[in-house]
Design an enzyme around this catalytic site. Structure first.
Site, PDB file in Angstrom:
ATOM      1  N   LYS A 116       0.960  -1.095  -0.074  1.00 43.54           N
ATOM      2  CA  LYS A 116      -0.026  -0.182   0.088  1.00 43.54           C
ATOM      3  C   LYS A 116       1.040   1.139  -0.018  1.00 43.54           C
ATOM      4  O   LYS A 116       1.967   1.342   0.749  1.00 43.54           O
ATOM      5  CB  LYS A 116      -1.061  -0.120   1.210  1.00 43.54           C
ATOM      6  CG  LYS A 116      -2.161   1.154   1.234  1.00 43.54           C
ATOM      7  CD  LYS A 116      -2.882   0.988   2.530  1.00 43.54           C
ATOM      8  CE  LYS A 116      -3.900   1.937   2.630  1.00 43.54           C
ATOM      9  NZ  LYS A 116      -4.880   1.900   3.636  1.00 43.54           N
TER      10      LYS A 116
ATOM     11  N   SER B 172      -9.788   1.953   2.843  1.00 39.41           N
ATOM     12  CA  SER B 172      -9.002   2.685   1.724  1.00 39.41           C
ATOM     13  C   SER B 172      -7.985   1.712   1.148  1.00 39.41           C
ATOM     14  O   SER B 172      -7.563   2.252   0.128  1.00 39.41           O
ATOM     15  CB  SER B 172      -8.236   3.735   2.916  1.00 39.41           C
ATOM     16  OG  SER B 172      -7.277   2.938   3.584  1.00 39.41           O
TER      17      SER B 172
ATOM     18  N   SER C  55     -10.133  -0.445   6.837  1.00 36.92           N
ATOM     19  CA  SER C  55      -9.710  -0.083   5.841  1.00 36.92           C
ATOM     20  C   SER C  55      -8.861  -1.462   5.155  1.00 36.92           C
ATOM     21  O   SER C  55      -8.468  -1.346   3.964  1.00 36.92           O
ATOM     22  CB  SER C  55      -8.510   0.986   5.853  1.00 36.92           C
ATOM     23  OG  SER C  55      -9.283   2.043   5.557  1.00 36.92           O
TER      24      SER C  55
END
Lengths: 485, 481, 95
Positions: free
Chosen positions: A76, A151, A175
């Site tokens: 990420k 997210s 997330s």
């Protein structure tokens, strides 16, 4: 070779049936082929990945390989990767090259993994749909007109489309778990303090936690084992022994006590999801677990509590982006305050600004007690309810999200409805507990996620239950169409 | 109307640790800009603070020294505001639960002792520096100081004059140096003072509107700034105007305070507990282990000096005012154990004068403590007179060497041989017939004064080496004849 | 609870965020909506509950006082918007 699980690749690599270079080439090829449609990567590092793969291959040849040596992963874009762009999906950090390595990244490097690229996300991890990215929204591989969740939408998407066998992600209010649920993959949010936050760009420091997204619980266990552990650079990291997560996978779940909080089965919960979780519970009962009701009566307050605390912390955490030392600086500032205001106004997207504003407001004079302190008191109430429930049962099972993947653009104009998508996940962060989301069915062709919540540092138990469930089902093996292997 | 001033101080003391409060960067002064600012100090994305254990120990030590209570749990909080030299947009400080609270110290002013309350002392990180000189139209930011550990010591508004404020500041300054938790270097900004000043009609108990004068970095400036503020406020009120609550700066060139520009707006710092830093937990065992490390403090030392060395209150208080002087004194007494009083006189006299003349700290003294001891022994045993002692001290100061060698080589040994002194006395009597006649004609009660002239003459002939007592005795005897 | 534009402006200033005038109304509405959601918290009496700041309620891990960082100014300033002679450069301001 795409579609193999991480565990399978690990075995093939050590049997020398395949080389890391071959696997990595294939990953890069798929990433380049599909990123246009999915937009799950912000950056790809082919040269670097192939170098790392080559190095891994010589380690394997020398017989010194560990289980993760040569395994490609995507990270990420919230983790600082030394020498590589680390943007947090923000214009603010569009040109930021991290000058140091996050601890979790260093640990995965040391374990021999290969970094393919950095995945797309909601800007500064604020969002539940991955539509708040400076680099554009990510698509759900099951239906590209729908969101992948957020997210960590890019990481969940890349694993779901079998571009990479596994990816790192972070979870502040859901997330990791919510995008894992919406994309039909397995995502684990560890206990707060289990994975070092050093080098993981902060959104809300008392809630943020890094973890893996993978195809299976077994793969998640392999990754988590390497990412975890006490870090002297993170004062909130826990000095607690890291269990051998793989050893625990095959433990018998007979006698397991599962709690089900009725508060989670609200009218807003889509019926097929409720049915899927109920079916999953029956299956676990057949395997010898017992299911009892537990009470989490203040669950409905978890969203307001979460938004107060997360926004307050983010408003302060994001003050460092002031255009002085790194990040975006506005053109031709007329004075120092103009530099601050315009650099931040231009560098941050709408949702980030909204949360900074809310956070600034709830901390400001005259409102602190009514909002921030109140939220912290309720945080204790919510945590104590979990503790009481977990005194009675080993794990708590709930749906991960009240809905399956929703259409792109459908909630972006209404922040409150977007926030409510996290209703089943945020309280776990408030309590600091570990939880995993695993595929548990489909509704109209879209994956359904089931959440298993455990006690502090009981990741091994969660992975064990998830793995046992995955031995009895094949939801996690279903692959979205259109991303041919 | 008669006015009374009410003064409280906030002292910002930089702690003398090796590394910074929340990072492993060096805590040093005077390096090239931004070479001591690591990722944590710069507030780079993703970095985290980890508190330095030595900072905690130093704060506890200070707390114990001022008889304060030490918090079992103290909490670091964020003070949020934007400033170019504040890297994270917040300063990590302590707000609701400081590590030290409710202490007290004693100050002496004009012979009276007063107890001053210490409200609290909390830990915080320093900000960087903004450099305006040498940049046209812009400002340079140097973050070497960002993250340097500070302890902020806040007094109760118990002070009633600039003199008392300075006494408190000196007291705390001595204390932190005794404890070796700060170098107290004011030029480098390691010891800075903010003064809160208000006035009220004498005898009233309410508080007037206060002003805060920030960043005063010398004892003299604190006195000047406070006196200026008191006069200014009295002037305002007597002219029917009001004192405005504001932050001011002291301008030493003009000897005045003026409102600080740029910070006039009311700030809302939005303090909240720093989520990156769990509470600092301190148990009693730890507190006791720090208590055992406490050095002898100024008051205890003064008491001991008075009892052990028989020093006066004035002398002992002078000697303990800073730890280096006290240590120097005691080292000199080791060399001259029989003469503690004479050692004190020498340290407070010639040594102090020489240090002042060359603006040196006692630790940089050109004459070591054991030589002062040796010198005192030679004065005490009559080898040299007090006056010659000064001469020997000057030789030691200028050229070093050994006390006895200097006395020997320069032939400074005191003449105690009475026949030798008698010869000189005879010469003086023979050479000053008129004065001798006058002396002999004078009334006995006036002779005491007149003999001084003859003593001076004899001492001059002996080049200061004759024992003055013997000279007196012999002169008195021979002039009678 | 309605939020006035002047409040939005004050908060934006505290947060040093430039917000266009035409966006003010949108922020005011979103903030009011979010605060209405947050207002639900007031329904519960928490007067007897201590605030919880850290989920694990652990004590701080402290760091030994040793220097383990070296000068990396060049690396760090590579990504800086403007530097000169080792300083970060900003528009001149008055202290």
């Amino acid at each position: 070779m795409s579609g193999y699980t991480l565990a399978e690749l690990s075995r093939l690599l050590r049997e020398r049936a395949i080389s890391s270079t071959e696997i990595v080439k294939s990953c890069l090829e798929r990433a380049e082929r599909h990123n246009g449609a999915l937009n799950c990567f912000i950056s790809l590092f082919p040269e670097h990945a192939l170098e790392q793969a080559k190095a891994a291959d010589s380690i394997i040849a020398a017989g010194k390989a560990g289980p993760l040596t040569g395994i490609p992963v995507a990270h990420k874009d919230i983790f600082c990767t030394a020498g590589f762009k680390t943007s947090c999906a923000s214009k603010m950090l569009d040109s930021f090259i991290a000058p140091y390595q996050a601890t979790a990244m260093a640990k995965l490097d040391a374990a021999g993994t290969v970094m393919i690229g950095k995945t797309n996300m909601d800007e500064f991890a604020m969002g539940s749909s991955n539509e708040n990215s400076f680099y554009g929204p990510v698509s759900n591989p099951w239906d590209t007109e729908r969101v992948p969740g957020g997210s960590s939408g890019g990481s969940a998407c890349a694993v779901s489309a079998r571009i990479v066998p596994a990816a790192t992600a972070t979870d502040t209010g859901g997330s990791i778990r919510q995008p894992a649920a919406l994309c039909g993959v397995t995502g684990l949010k560890p206990t707060y303090g289990r994975v070092s936050r050093y080098g993981m760009i902060a959104y809300a420091s008392s809630l943020d936690q890094g973890g893996p997204i993978a195809q299976t619980a077994q793969d998640a266990a392999m990754l988590l084992g390497s990412m975890s552990g006490f870090d002297p650079k993170d004062a909130t990291s826990a000095d607690v022994r890291v269990d051998n997560y793989l050893d625990a996978l095959n433990n018998d779940i007979r006698g397991l006590k599962i709690g089900v909080p009725r508060e989670y089965f609200t009218p807003e919960l889509e019926q097929p999801i409720s049915d899927a979780v109920t079916a999953a519970l029956s299956l676990l009962e057949q395997a010898g677990a017992s299911v009892i009701d537990v009470e989490l009566p203040h669950t409905d307050l978890s969203i307001p509590v979460y938004y107060v605390i997360a926004s307050a912390e983010c408003s302060s955490n994001l003050s460092r982006y002031d255009g002085v030392r790194f990040g975006h600086r506005c053109p031709e500032p007329k004075d120092i305050n103009d530099l601050f205001c315009r650099s931040r106004g231009e560098g941050f997207g709408d949702e980030v600004k909204r949360r900074i504003m809310i956070g600034t407001y709830v901390l400001s004079e005259g409102y602190y007690d009514a909002y921030y302190l109140k939220a912290q008191r309720l945080r204790r109430v919510l945590r104590d309810e979990f503790r009481a429930a977990l005194d009675l049962v080993d794990v708590i099972v709930t749906p991960t999200s009240p809905t399956t993947a929703f259409p792109l653009g459908s909630r972006i104009g209404d922040p409150v409805s977007m926030y409510l998508s996290d209703i089943f996940t945020v309280s776990v962060n408030l309590a600091g507990l570990p939880a995993i989301s695993i595929p548990a069915g489909f509704s109209a062709g879209l994956p359904i996620g089931m959440q298993i919540i455990g006690n502090y540092f009981q990741e091994a138990r969660l992975l064990n239950v998830a793995h046992q469930y995955q031995q009895m089902t094949d939801w996690h093996k279903r692959i979205p169409g259109g991303w041919q292997l | 109307m008669k006015w009374e001033s009410v003064i409280g101080l906030e002292l910002h003391v930089q702690l003398a640790t090796r590394s910074k409060i929340f990072s492993g960067a060096a805590n040093r002064f005077g390096e090239s800009p931004n070479t001591l600012a690591c990722a944590v100090d710069l507030g780079l994305p993703g970095v985290l603070p980890v508190a330095n254990e030595e900072v905690i120990r130093m704060a506890v030590m200070f707390g114990l020294a001022v008889d304060a209570s030490i918090a079992g749990q103290s909490v670091f909080a964020r003070k949020n505001y934007f400033y170019p030299d504040l890297p994270k947009g917040y300063q990590i400080s302590q707000y609701e639960l400081p590590i030290v609270s409710a202490g007290r110290v004693q100050i002496q002013v004009d012979g009276t002792t007063r107890e001053i309350g210490i409200t609290r002392a909390h830990l915080e990180e320093d900000a960087g520096k903004s450099v305006h000189e040498g940049f046209t139209g812009s400002t340079g930011i140097d973050l070497n100081r960002a993250g340097a550990p500070l302890i902020e010591i806040v007094s109760e508004p118990d002070l009633r004059s600039a003199g008392e404020a300075v006494a408190l500041m000196k007291k705390i300054h001595a204390l932190v140096r005794y404890l070796e938790i700060s170098d107290g270097n004011m030029q480098e900004g390691s010891f800075r003072c903010d003064a809160n000043v208000s006035i009220r009609p004498a005898g009233e108990s309410g508080l007037g509107t206060r002003t805060e004068t920030k960043n005063i970095n010398s004892f003299r400036f604190v006195e000047q700034a406070i006196n200026y503020e008191i006069d200014r406020q009295i002037g305002l009120v007597e002219a029917g105007q009001e004192v405005i609550q504001e932050t001011r700066l002291f301008d030493p060139d003009r000897n005045e305070t003026r409102p600080m520009r740029g910070k006039e707006e009311a700030n809302d710092y939005r303090y909240f507990p720093d989520p990156d830093l769990p509470p600092v937990v301190i148990d009693n065992d730890y507190i006791e282990s720090v208590r055992r490390q406490l050095p002898e403090l100024p008051e205890q030392k003064q008491q001991r000096f008075m009892e052990t060395y028989g020093l006066s209150e004035y002398d002992s208080s002078y000697l303990v005012a800073n730890r280096e002087t006290a240590d120097y004194y005691e080292a000199a007494v080791v060399a001259a154990p029989e003469q503690p009083k004479l050692v004190a006189n020498t340290v407070m006299g010639v040594l102090s004068a020489s240090l002042n003349r060359e603006n040196l700290d006692i630790k940089d003294s050109k004459v070591s403590a054991d030589k002062v001891g040796n010198l005192v022994i030679r004065i005490a045993d009559g080898t040299i007179s007090n006056k010659i002692g000064k001469q020997v001290f000057e030789s030691l100061w200028e050229g070093g060497g050994d006390v006895d060698d200097i006395i020997e080589k320069q032939g400074l040994k005191q003449v105690t041989d009475s026949s030798e002194i008698g010869r000189l006395v005879d010469e003086v009597i023979a050479g000053n017939e008129a004065q001798v006649q006058q002396y002999r004609n004078a009334a006995p009660e006036k002779r005491g004064k007149m003999i001084g002239y003859f003593v001076g003459q004899v001492m001059k002939k002996s080049k200061g080496k004759a024992n003055p007592k013997q000279v007196n005795l012999l002169l008195a005897e021979k002039l009678e004849k | 609870m309605p939020i006035k534009k002047t409040q939005v402006r004050e908060i934006a200033w505290l947060a040093r965020l430039a917000i266009e005038d035409e966006a003010m109304a949108g922020y005011a509405k979103d903030m009011a909506d979010i605060l209405a959601l947050v207002e639900q918290m007031q329904a519960v009496d928490t007067s007897a509950v201590e605030p919880l700041a850290h989920p694990l309620e652990i004590a701080a891990q402290l760091r030994p006082d040793s220097v383990n960082e070296e000068n990396r100014r060049e690396d760090f300033q590579q990504t800086a918007p403007q530097t000169r002679d080792g300083f970060y450069i900003v528009p001149r301001f008055v202290e």
